[in-house]
Design an enzyme around this catalytic site. Sequence first.
Site, PDB file in Angstrom:
ATOM      1  N   ASP A 247      16.417  -1.702 -22.953  1.00  0.00           N
ATOM      2  CA  ASP A 247      17.314  -2.806 -22.595  1.00  0.00           C
ATOM      3  C   ASP A 247      16.583  -4.135 -22.576  1.00  0.00           C
ATOM      4  OD1 ASP A 247      18.667  -0.270 -21.445  1.00  0.00           O
ATOM      5  OD2 ASP A 247      20.202  -1.831 -21.637  1.00  0.00           O
ATOM      6  N   ASN A 257      14.649   0.584 -19.368  1.00  0.00           N
ATOM      7  CA  ASN A 257      15.650   1.423 -20.049  1.00  0.00           C
ATOM      8  C   ASN A 257      16.384   2.230 -18.983  1.00  0.00           C
ATOM      9  OD1 ASN A 257      16.871   2.312 -22.544  1.00  0.00           O
ATOM     10  ND2 ASN A 257      15.923   4.291 -22.168  1.00  0.00           N
TER      11      ASN A 257
HETATM   12  O1  MRU Z   1      23.964   1.249 -18.927  1.00  0.00           O
HETATM   13  P1  MRU Z   1      23.925   1.392 -20.414  1.00  0.00           P
HETATM   14  O2  MRU Z   1      24.667   2.565 -20.931  1.00  0.00           O
HETATM   15  O3  MRU Z   1      24.321   0.098 -21.098  1.00  0.00           O
HETATM   16  O4  MRU Z   1      22.386   1.628 -20.731  1.00  0.00           O
HETATM   17  C1  MRU Z   1      22.000   1.803 -22.072  1.00  0.00           C
HETATM   18  C2  MRU Z   1      20.573   2.128 -22.233  1.00  0.00           C
HETATM   19  O5  MRU Z   1      19.812   2.156 -21.294  1.00  0.00           O
HETATM   20  C3  MRU Z   1      20.085   2.315 -23.626  1.00  0.00           C
HETATM   21  O6  MRU Z   1      19.043   3.232 -23.668  1.00  0.00           O
HETATM   22  C4  MRU Z   1      19.594   0.970 -24.186  1.00  0.00           C
HETATM   23  O7  MRU Z   1      20.551  -0.022 -24.013  1.00  0.00           O
HETATM   24  C5  MRU Z   1      19.259   1.062 -25.615  1.00  0.00           C
HETATM   25  S1  MRU Z   1      20.696   1.291 -26.612  1.00  0.00           S
HETATM   26  C6  MRU Z   1      20.212   1.257 -28.226  1.00  0.00           C
END
Ligand code: MRU
Length: 356
Positions: A247, A257
């Site tokens: 993220d 992440n």
């Molecule tokens: O809370 P989320 O579902 O938005 O979290 C997503 C993640 O942590 C993913 O691993 C990250 O965004 C990478 S997506 C290519």
Amino acid sequence: MSTPAPQTKEIPYDKIRAVEWENGRLKLIDQRILPGKFEHLYFDHLPDAARAITDMVVRGAPAIGVTAAYAVVLAARDRYKENPNGWQKAIQADLNFLAEARPTAVNLCWAVEYMRGLINAGISGDPTPRLLAEAQRIHADDIAANRHMGELGAALIEPGSGVLTHCNTGALATGGYGTALGVVRAGYAAGKIKSVFADETRPWLQGARLTAWELVQEGIPATLIADSAATYLMKQGKVAWVIVGADRIAANGDTANKIGTYMTAVAARHHGVKFMVVAPTSTVDMNTPDGAAIPIETRAEAEVLNFGGTRTAPEGIQAWNPAFDITPATLIDAIVTEKGVVTNPTRDKMVEMMAR
Ligand code: MRU
């Protein structure tokens, strides 16, 4: 829960698009109800699109960034209609509101600030076509980056390997194809990956609901495990790599992440399993020096206290629900971006990669 049959036949894996621009509207797959239901929601105004990000209709760092770019187009259209001479000023509050929809994934701010830069540089006449072209370019670039990262990441994997992934990092989480799941797809296609394990990813179940759905769509055989089974899986020698997305990657390589990534990285190092982070450079934030400076979103207690909409914890108990954690760079063997691979990341190596 079973996958609705029509999607299996009509939407091959490489055609899944979480985010689309269709007939002048933003179109999102509602990820809150997958895999039980496959439905789209349509958006005409920025505040509604921002709420869709907060509520996780769309989620995953790159998908949030692409959605934000299209949301700016919606706002520009509205503001220009209201006031063709003062829309650039009026839209600033919309951009600020959008940037705050979720705090951790830097792709959101990256997309908003990129679009703000174009607006502030001056656009004459109706801004909609110009901004739409830019949003569509951001979207196409993300897909191209993912395909390239898929090849780069797969090249690191020994033939016949087992891999473990966490959260959902596929077509649903990006402009298309996926980051870590793009590597899984490319690695499986190249015969490098023999078996795929996916963590459920409590509490929101991105792994059980979304990654599992994508892998079934693609016809890639995979095994779902409880997050707490990951360490035992490694102990048994069943995986050579853990492959995750990000993220936000700080300047020194520390990586935010999905919650549970850090414990998986600790377990991987203990067992001699390699750990790969796959993310486009729009996820790299060189203005954030290290992981301690990354804002971590805390989400509603209800996500932990309930399972599938049913209360599972007793009344009277509290819950703590951090949505992300930080994996230190020292636990990461490789960061794969569209600009190349950084092994054993450090600040200097990240600076060099970003300058490529
Ligand atoms: O809370 P989320 O579902 O938005 O979290 C997503 C993640 O942590 C993913 O691993 C990250 O965004 C990478 S997506 C290519």
